[in-house]
Design an enzyme around this catalytic site. Structure first.
Site, PDB file in Angstrom:
ATOM      1  N   LEU A 256       0.813  -1.219   0.000  1.00 27.88           N
ATOM      2  CA  LEU A 256       0.000   0.000   0.000  1.00 27.88           C
ATOM      3  C   LEU A 256       0.848   1.271   0.000  1.00 27.88           C
ATOM      4  CD1 LEU A 256      -2.888  -1.124   2.379  1.00 27.88           C
ATOM      5  CD2 LEU A 256      -2.941  -0.918  -0.102  1.00 27.88           C
TER       6      LEU A 256
ATOM      7  N   ASP B  63       5.104   3.870  -7.380  1.00 25.07           N
ATOM      8  CA  ASP B  63       4.605   4.251  -6.049  1.00 25.07           C
ATOM      9  C   ASP B  63       4.815   5.740  -5.787  1.00 25.07           C
ATOM     10  OD1 ASP B  63       4.185   1.553  -5.799  1.00 25.07           O
ATOM     11  OD2 ASP B  63       5.041   1.405  -3.778  1.00 25.07           O
TER      12      ASP B  63
HETATM   13  O1  PMV Z   1       5.705  -1.882  -3.067  1.00 21.71           O
HETATM   14  P1  PMV Z   1       4.584  -2.677  -3.646  1.00 21.71           P
HETATM   15  O2  PMV Z   1       4.246  -3.909  -2.913  1.00 21.71           O
HETATM   16  O3  PMV Z   1       3.386  -1.826  -4.005  1.00 21.71           O
HETATM   17  O4  PMV Z   1       5.102  -3.237  -5.042  1.00 21.71           O
HETATM   18  C1  PMV Z   1       5.496  -2.393  -6.036  1.00 21.71           C
HETATM   19  C2  PMV Z   1       5.089  -2.938  -7.341  1.00 21.71           C
HETATM   20  C3  PMV Z   1       6.126  -3.741  -8.099  1.00 21.71           C
HETATM   21  O5  PMV Z   1       5.711  -3.652  -9.458  1.00 21.71           O
HETATM   22  C4  PMV Z   1       6.087  -5.185  -7.646  1.00 21.71           C
HETATM   23  C5  PMV Z   1       7.541  -3.199  -7.955  1.00 21.71           C
HETATM   24  C6  PMV Z   1       7.767  -1.861  -8.615  1.00 21.71           C
HETATM   25  O6  PMV Z   1       8.828  -1.286  -8.356  1.00 21.71           O
HETATM   26  O7  PMV Z   1       6.940  -1.391  -9.410  1.00 21.71           O
END
Ligand code: PMV
Length: 320
Positions: free
Chosen positions: A107, A153
């Site tokens: 998240l 993110d």
């Molecule tokens: O941090 P998370 O669990 O939201 O995972 C990020 C998403 C991935 O695609 C797995 C990694 C990335 O860097 O985009």
């Protein structure tokens, strides 16, 4: 003087893992949870100290810290931000951080905390950073957390809007024609992004043909989902989520707990469901209408979710 800043959590609707390999992905902010950073002027000579109330730690910026200690990423965020703001004089500040974003659940807890820190320091020192500048700074912290982050993110959290994201390309804000609801269910198990991403990389290195085909499939789903969102086809969106989940299972990043919650959501009338984030543990999300969202959430709790967040994506209904 005291300055407070916040940042939301996030959820990946489509494209996790494949996004690391240049395929598109879609993510939305989750405003029901958030990180908070408060900056206060401190007595002269104190320097900068960071207090992370949830983690029960206090750290003086500049003091030695191991690279795997939580203070390391917090300190790096402060140092990188001050450098970006061109601050070269010693400062006396206390930075207090806290968060309601569950940690290691896909998240965006790390990126949310870093975003709140960047915003609070910039505000406190009288600087106005554009969302892209905030995102770029938070990306540096994401590297510390995850090694090879795609950047999705920090982008969705800094812009606080649904985004269509392709690595190393300018991000696109997404048009959401019809609102929909997500029930995000927490398995209660940690999802360690660095490990899941590392395992996918090992798999890809051993069998690039198979993994590239899976990434292509996931990328095509994300591209189709963008069209479904902009034309308000919620049923199509749910079907695409189910297809995305099948490919994530083939990548080996789902888990029995995630599969159980995904099945429970579908049985309870969700239009589609999939894991979200790095997987292995962490969270899943279910797409639902306004009428079904609370029922799906209740069913997720019955099926073993330790927490559920219901969030709306998109605003008022657009008439055709
Ligand atoms: O941090 P998370 O669990 O939201 O995972 C990020 C998403 C991935 O695609 C797995 C990694 C990335 O860097 O985009």
């Amino acid at each position: 003087m005291l300055t407070t800043a916040y940042a939301p959590g996030k959820s990946i609707l489509f494209g996790e893992h494949a996004v690391v390999y240049g395929r598109p992905a879609i993510a939305v902010p989750v405003t029901q949870v958030r990180a908070c950073a408060i900056v206060e002027d401190a007595p002269r000579g104190q320097g900068i100290s960071i207090r992370a109330t949830d983690l029960g730690l206090t750290h003086r910026v500049g003091a030695r810290v191991a690279a795997n200690h939580p203070s390391h990423a917090l300190q790096a965020t402060v140092v990188n931000t001050l450098e970006r703001l061109g601050v070269d004089r010693p400062l006396d500040l206390t930075l207090t951080v806290s968060s309601t974003v569950p940690m290691a659940r896909g998240l965006g807890s790390g990126a949310a905390l870093a975003t709140a820190i960047v915003r609070s320091l910039a505000d406190h020192l009288g600087h106005d950073l554009a969302p892209q500048e905030v995102s770029d700074l938070v990306y540096q912290t994401e590297i510390i957390h995850h090694g090879t982050p795609s950047g999705i993110d920090n982008t969705v959290i800094a812009f606080e809007q649904p985004v269509y994201f392709v690595r190393d390309e300018p991000m696109q804000l997404l048009r959401v024609r019809r609102p929909f609801w997500l029930a995000i269910g927490d398995t209660g198990m940690a999802s360690l992004t660095r490990i899941a991403v590392g395992d996918v990389r090992t798999g890809w290195a051993g069998n690039p043909k198979k993994y590239d085909a899976l990434f292509d499939g996931i990328g095509a789903i994300a591209a189709a989902a963008k069209n479904a969102l902009s034309s308000g086809r919620i049923g199509a969106l749910g079907k695409l989520m189910n297809e995305n989940q099948a490919l994530l299972q083939a990548l080996g990043v789902s888990s029995p707990e995630l599969n159980r919650l995904v099945a429970a959501a579908r049985d309870a009338g969700a239009i589609g469901a999939k894991l979200c984030g790095a997987g292995r543990g962490g969270a899943m999300l279910a797409l639902a209408t306004a009428a079904k969202a609370e029922g799906v959430a209740a069913e997720l709790l019955r099926a073993g979710a330790v927490g559920v967040i219901v969030t709306q994506v998109g605003g008022a209904v657009t008439e055709d």
